[in-house]
Motif scaffolding. Structure first.
Motif, mmCIF file in Angstrom:
data_model
loop_
_atom_site.group_PDB
_atom_site.id
_atom_site.type_symbol
_atom_site.label_atom_id
_atom_site.label_comp_id
_atom_site.label_asym_id
_atom_site.label_seq_id
_atom_site.Cartn_x
_atom_site.Cartn_y
_atom_site.Cartn_z
ATOM 1 N N GLU A 191 0.966 -1.157 -0.062
ATOM 2 C CA GLU A 191 0.085 0.241 -0.076
ATOM 3 C C GLU A 191 0.838 1.138 0.164
ATOM 4 O O GLU A 191 0.641 2.317 -0.728
ATOM 5 N N ARG A 192 2.024 1.119 0.761
ATOM 6 C CA ARG A 192 2.892 2.293 0.748
ATOM 7 C C ARG A 192 3.506 2.689 -0.311
ATOM 8 O O ARG A 192 3.548 3.816 -1.133
ATOM 9 N N GLU A 193 3.926 1.549 -0.993
ATOM 10 C CA GLU A 193 4.600 1.673 -2.366
ATOM 11 C C GLU A 193 3.501 2.468 -3.337
ATOM 12 O O GLU A 193 4.032 3.180 -4.027
ATOM 13 N N LYS A 194 2.451 1.759 -3.160
ATOM 14 C CA LYS A 194 1.277 2.381 -4.191
ATOM 15 C C LYS A 194 0.934 3.855 -4.065
ATOM 16 O O LYS A 194 1.072 4.438 -4.971
ATOM 17 N N LEU A 195 1.071 4.122 -2.672
ATOM 18 C CA LEU A 195 0.723 5.547 -2.530
ATOM 19 C C LEU A 195 1.772 6.556 -2.897
ATOM 20 O O LEU A 195 1.760 7.740 -3.442
ATOM 21 N N ILE A 196 3.157 6.041 -2.502
ATOM 22 C CA ILE A 196 4.225 6.882 -2.926
ATOM 23 C C ILE A 196 4.346 7.031 -4.441
ATOM 24 O O ILE A 196 4.168 8.205 -5.063
ATOM 25 N N GLY A 197 3.805 5.914 -5.330
ATOM 26 C CA GLY A 197 3.695 5.919 -6.714
ATOM 27 C C GLY A 197 2.805 7.177 -7.148
ATOM 28 O O GLY A 197 3.006 8.061 -7.879
ATOM 29 N N GLU A 198 1.562 6.924 -6.375
ATOM 30 C CA GLU A 198 0.497 8.031 -6.867
ATOM 31 C C GLU A 198 1.017 9.529 -6.702
ATOM 32 O O GLU A 198 0.654 10.425 -7.240
ATOM 33 N N TYR A 199 1.662 9.493 -5.154
ATOM 34 C CA TYR A 199 2.035 10.968 -4.960
ATOM 35 C C TYR A 199 3.105 11.441 -6.099
ATOM 36 O O TYR A 199 2.830 12.602 -6.377
#
Ligand code: SF4
Ligand code: SF4
Lengths: 317, 857
Positions: B688-696
């Motif tokens: 989830e963190r990876e995904k959020l970092i990507g989106e950010y």
């Protein structure tokens, strides 16, 4: 632990005292005086602590405030002018088992009794000292007291008190070995009760200055404060005086004050623009002279004589 | 000890002559405050000088004692009778300890009330709150509730039966009045509140003390709460069926020739028959059977039989039946329930249940047949054989609850010995029979009477119960009424046989240093008698296992802080475990398993019992386990424990750990599952963190590009000569167009706001009006602010009076005039009198008074 809750003790005292058990003669203070409220608060603290009346002594000097022992159904000592504190210290030194209350006034304590005041504070013997400070000698009909405001006309200074008033709390907070100093006004009954209760619970000398109304001679002094809550500053702290629900809203100004901070307490009382209300200073570890004077009290006459002889024998030729 | 003898001392005299301030109380009367550990010196470590050789020989002696040398035991100091485990010392010699008992049990007609039973203290506090909700209300009564509690508690100490709550409370109230001996006015004031308190007690309710039969009374309570409503409904159902069947038979009778006889006609016509000549009427009628079809004789016979059974149902039959072994205390005890004696209580209980079930099978089948007949759908071909074979296994859950509960009262020794086979048969029979077994927590029910209780591995009846796969098992203590009641209710609700293993600590002949409730609590706390519960699920459900109620269930032993003063007078605080050995120190019969360590004997070989049991000891041949004990004078000792008792402790520890594992604590599979879940959670969080970092990052990139585009656009605008002022106003925001439109949009917005305000005001208005009504009509005093100056009382003594805190309140506005009210408000130095509005509109000078009252309302 073991399935018991915190209130597991069902011990009860053999006797039960109501408020009436602490009420003595009918008070004869003037109508509108602040003293009855203080007296009631004292009665309530005695009742709530279920003090044994025969183990309680109210001691006073001279003045309107000093009539308090008459209105208590406990032992009492209506002493000489300015001598409430030395009498109280004397009682405590020989009867450390008694619960001692001192009622004194601004004239009694801060003027003629000033020397005793300073030293009693330093002795820090376990007692509750209530100073009824109305800023005037009321009993002797409107004479200037140490706390009468400058320019306020009195019978001794008809054109107004000449000097600025004494600040009793800067003096108190300047004395070595003080252990409990609080300030309150007589017209806030719930907070007055809490203050006296905390003072009584403290072990050592609890000194409470009560700003007291004398509507007969100095009505304007207290009226000004009563009419303008902005003149008061409520001191809050978890270690301070418990402020009952709803009382806080009676104060416009609030300030967090840690009662272990003596220098801050001194600053607060130095600033005369607002009257700090609450616990200014507490040091539960201050030395207590009564703990020293009680040493050896359990000795018999013979033991004392033997001790003296032994000491004096050293000088025998 | 007082420093000066009160009777000898001259009280300090008042030197003013106006009034004597001698206290009203008798100075010479003894002022006894109940002894309290807080008033005594703190627990102090016993110390004495010992040199190295003395220590060495003492340690050798203690080691030999520990390992079982009886001669060494004789040379070591035995423990005194007053020595208590250190953690229990604060409760020694207390005149009153507030336990969960006595309990308040609601009246029999309110069985469903929740909770089923309440500790006396909370019941009394709640009862006072019903008529004096403010915390300062009924002050004297509140202050003296502990006295009422203490009186009731003492009356019910070890009582066999519950007693009527109202009458015992009334008795307690009288005793408290006598004890505190108030002056007349306070006595009357307190009595009014006491009367209201007695009034608040529901009639039929009871107080139950902690006595030898307390578990049985709680079981009765649980059964009653369980079946009372069902039984009441069933009685109504039976009445309805009887009515329905009677009507059927009445219709049938109406078809017969005899129903046309003059007497029968007179009965049918009823009161109006005096206007009719029924003889003549009968004469003109055709005397033949009426109706198209007559009821068959078979049906009629069936209905009559069913009716007879239903009418014979005894609605007041006992809810419960008890069976106990011959010679057992339940047969001879002074209690209020009937017990049948038997050589084999479990077998007899089973038989008794079967008999009850047979009786009830007739009643239930009659009830069911009645309904089928009333509905006209009874089919002989189907129903005859069904009802012929109708037995308890065909009972519905509702019907099962109607059968009187059969309870076998047994000791753990009995069911672990001679009674084991019958118990097993009973538990496997699936019949909802209850077995209430009393357990001695320190003993081994499997050991013979003459055998050493600590010698062999303890027989655990919980495991025996678990082995009988259909039975509920509840191990609890009567000292924890809530736990026991929950266990009983859960077990009763699933209509299986149930085994209750209960500790009460009412032991024959043995004098315990603490009372039974405290002993029972200590048993639970020490893991001697842990709480455990298994409720069997239905075929589709798993069994429910519970470990609730145990103290610190995750640890081997419960651990608490303990403080004492060492030899130098310094305060020392340690964590102390309450082990099985500590509990055994309370048992006089086990004193031989303990010896005192001489004061001053310090050695590394002395190891605390919990540590000894916890780890593999490096030098087991040297280790000597000890626990801490305190004697009545407050001296603290180390107490060495025998090896035999330490082995029993280890056995208790193993049992405890196996129960923990059953309940998912220290269970390998549970731990594994927990770790897997944690790992999964970690993995998904990382994803989830990876995904959020990507989106950010992509969002950041997009914003950057947009900003660049804007800047370039503005730059281009400037370059092509557009209005510079617009450029400056909107620079970098991209909001130029919005701002230009804003003034135009403001109008509708304002209008909308105004509309909302108007609507809000419309909604608020009635409330405000209502508030006005409430706040200013009634005069009142903010009593808490009153400074007790008496001034209002000088105006009207009846209107203004003091409460118990000597603060003024208004008794009844009718007792004074509005003028007095306003005058009092004006004179009150605390400004706490609010005169409200005048009661009497005809009072003179109201206009002026209302004006004067305004600042105080
Ligand atoms: S003179 Fe003043 S202080 Fe003294 S009793 Fe009267 S009002 Fe109170
Ligand atoms: S006048 Fe006010 S302060 Fe005085 S007794 Fe009445 S209510 Fe209390």
């Amino acid at each position: 632990m073991f399935g018991l809750k915190e209130d597991w003790s069902l011990d009860v005292n053999e006797r039960y005292f109501t408020l009436d058990d602490y009420c003595g003669a009918e008070p004869r203070w003037c109508s509108g005086c602040g003293d009855p409220g203080i007296l009631t608060a004292v009665h309530k603290v005695c009742r709530d602590a279920q003090l044994l009346p025969e183990k309680t002594v109210a001691v006073s000097g001279i003045g309107c405030s000093s009539r308090l022992p008459h209105y208590m159904s406990t032992y009492g000592f209506h002493g000489l002018h300015g001598r409430a504190l030395p009498v109280a210290c004397g009682i405590k030194s020989r009867r450390p088992d008694l619960d001692i209350w001192v009622a004194t006034g601004d004239g009694d304590c801060f003027s003629i009794g000033a020397a005793h005041w300073v030293h009693a504070l330093r002795y820090n013997m376990d007692m509750t000292v209530l100073v009824f400070d109305n800023g005037i000698y009321g009993l002797t009909k409107k004479q200037t007291s140490p706390t009468t405001p400058q320019d306020f006309p009195t019978n001794t200074h008809p054109s107004g008190a000449l000097l600025p008033p004494l600040n009793p709390l800067t003096v108190t907070l300047g004395v070595t070995n003080i252990s409990f100093v609080a300030q309150i006004v007589d017209w806030n009954a719930p907070l007055l009760y809490e203050t006296i209760k905390a003072a009584h619970a403290h072990r050592g000398m609890s000194f409470v200055r009560i700003v007291q109304r004398c509507p007969i001679y100095v009505e304007s002094i207290s009226k000004d404060i009563q009419d303008d809550p902005g003149k008061l500053l409520l001191l809050n702290h978890p270690d301070g005086i418990h402020v009952p629900e709803g009382v806080e809203r009676l104060f416009e100004n609030h300030q967090e004050h840690d009662p272990s901070d003596l220098s801050r307490a001194r600053e607060l009382v130095q600033d005369t623009s607002r009257i700090p209300i609450g616990l200014l200073y507490r040091n539960p570890d201050a030395q207590r002279y009564d703990e020293m004077t009680r040493i050896g009290m359990e000795m018999t006459e013979q033991e004392k004589l033997d001790g003296l002889n032994e000491a004096l024998d050293k000088f025998a030729i | 000890m007082p420093l000066i003898d009160e009777s000898q001392a001259d009280p300090v005299k008042l030197i003013d002559e106006e009034v004597s301030l001698m206290p009203n109380n008798d100075v010479e009367g003894t002022v006894t405050v109940v002894p309290d550990r807080r008033d005594r010196a703190a627990v102090t470590l016993s110390t004495a000088p010992m040199d190295a050789s003395e220590i060495e020989s003492a340690v050798t002696r203690l080691r030999r004692y520990h390992l079982g040398d009886p001669d060494a035991g004789k040379q070591c100091t035995q423990v005194s009778d007053d020595l208590l485990p250190a953690l229990l010392d604060p409760y020694r010699g207390r005149s009153g300890i507030r336990y969960e008992y006595p309990l308040y049990l609601p009246g029999p007609e309110n069985p469903g009330e929740s909770p089923l039973a309440r500790p006396l203290a909370s019941f009394l506090a709640d009862a006072v709150a019903t008529f004096a909700p403010a915390p300062e209300g009924a002050r004297m009564l509140r202050d003296n509730l502990p006295r009422l509690e203490r009186y009731i508690d003492r009356k019910l100490k070890n009582a066999s039966n519950p007693v009527d709550a109202k009458s015992l409370l009334a008795e307690a109230c009288m005793a408290v009045q006598d004890e505190i001996d108030l002056d007349d006015s306070n006595r009357i004031r307190l009595q009014q509140d006491l009367d209201r308190l007695i009034e608040a007690v529901e009639s039929g309710s009871q107080f139950l003390g902690y006595g030898p039969y307390v578990a049985i009374h709680l079981l009765k309570l649980a059964v009653h709460s369980h079946s009372y409503i069902q039984r009441t409904q069933f009685v109504a159902e039976i009445d309805e069926r009887i009515r329905g069947l009677s009507e059927l038979l009445a219709v049938e009778r109406g078809k017969s020739v005899s129903s046309l006889a003059p007497d029968a006609l007179q009965q049918k016509v009823g009161a109006a028959s005096r206007y009719i000549d029924t003889r003549a009427f009968s004469g003109v009628m055709e005397h033949r059977a009426q109706g198209s079809v007559n009821m068959s004789a078979e049906r009629k016979g069936r209905i009559e039989k069913v009716l007879e059974i239903l009418e014979s149902y005894d609605a007041d039959s006992e809810e419960m039946q008890f069976v106990a072994a011959k010679g057992s205390p339940w047969l001879s005890g002074d209690h209020c329930f009937q017990v049948t004696s038997s050589d084999d209580p479990c077998a007899s209980a089973k038989t008794l249940y079967e008999e009850q079930a047979d009786t009830y099978a007739r009643i239930f089948s009659a009830c069911r047949i009645a309904q089928l007949e009333i509905d006209g759908i009874y089919e002989s071909a189907v129903h005859d054989s069904w009802f012929e074979n109708f037995d308890w296994e065909a009972f519905s859950a509702h019907e099962l609850l109607l059968i009187p509960t059969v309870v076998a009262l047994v000791t753990a020794e009995h069911i672990a010995g001679d009674g084991m086979l019958s118990l097993s048969r009973l538990l496997n029979s699936r019949k909802p029979v209850q077995v209430l077994a009393w357990v001695e927590a320190h003993g081994n029910p499997g050991a013979g009477k003459e055998e050493d209780q600590l010698q062999s591995i303890r027989t655990e009846l919980t495991y025996f119960g678990l082995g009988q796969r259909q039975a509920n098992v509840v191990q609890s203590s009567a000292a924890r009424h809530e736990h026991l009641l929950n266990g009983l209710q859960a077990a009763l609700s699933n209509s299986r046989s149930s085994l209750y293993l209960i500790s009460t600590e009412f032991t024959d002949g043995e004098q315990s240093p603490l009372d039974p409730w405290m002993m029972s609590s200590a048993a639970m706390e020490s893991r001697a008698h842990p709480f455990f519960q298994v409720n069997r699920g239905s075929d589709a459900e798993a069994d429910a296992v519970s470990f609730d109620g145990n103290t610190q269930p995750e640890s081997d032993w419960s651990v608490h802080m303990f403080s004492y003063q060492d030899g130098q007078g310094e305060k020392v605080e340690i964590e102390l475990a309450f082990t099985f050995a500590d509990y055994c120190l309370l048992k006089p019969s086990l004193k031989e398993h303990f010896r005192l360590v001489p004061p001053g004997c310090e050695s590394e070989d002395l190891i605390g019992a919990a540590a000894y049991l916890d780890s593999s000891i490096e030098k087991p041949e040297r280790a000597i386990p000890f626990i801490w004990g305190v004697d009545a004078s407050g001296l603290l000792f180390k107490v060495v424990v025998s090896r035999a008792l330490m082995l029993a402790c280890r056995d208790r520890q193993n049992y405890w750990r196996s129960l923990q594992a059953q309940c998912g604590i220290r269970n390998r599979y549970v731990e594994q599952a927990r770790q897997e879940v944690r790992a999964e959670e970690r993995a998904s969080a990382a994803e989830e963190r990876e995904k959020l970092i990507g989106e950010y990052e992509s969002e950041l990139e997009r914003v950057r590009e947009e900003a660049n585009r804007d800047v370039m656009g503005h730059l281009a605008d400037v370059l092509v000569g557009l209005d510079a002022a617009t450029l400056i106003a909107g620079a970098g925001t991209g909001a130029t167009a919005d701002r230009a439109e804003a003034p135009a949009a403001e109008v509708p917005d304002q209008a909308a706001d105004t509309a909302v305000e108007v609507a809000a005001a419309e909604v608020a208005e009635p409330e405000a009006a209502e508030e006005d009504d409430i706040s200013f009509d009634e005069p009142w005093i903010d009593s808490i602010l009153c400074t007790t100056c008496d001034d209002c009382m000088t105006i009207n003594k009846l209107l203004f009076v003091y409460n118990e805190d000597k603060q003024a309140y208004i008794t009844d506005p009718k007792l004074g005039t509005y003028e007095e009210m306003v005058k009092a408000a004006e004179i009150c130095p605390a400004r706490c009198i609010h005169p409200g509005n005048p009661l009497d509109p005809g009072e003179t000078g109201l206009d002026e008074l209302l004006q004067r009252a305004e600042p105080y309302n």
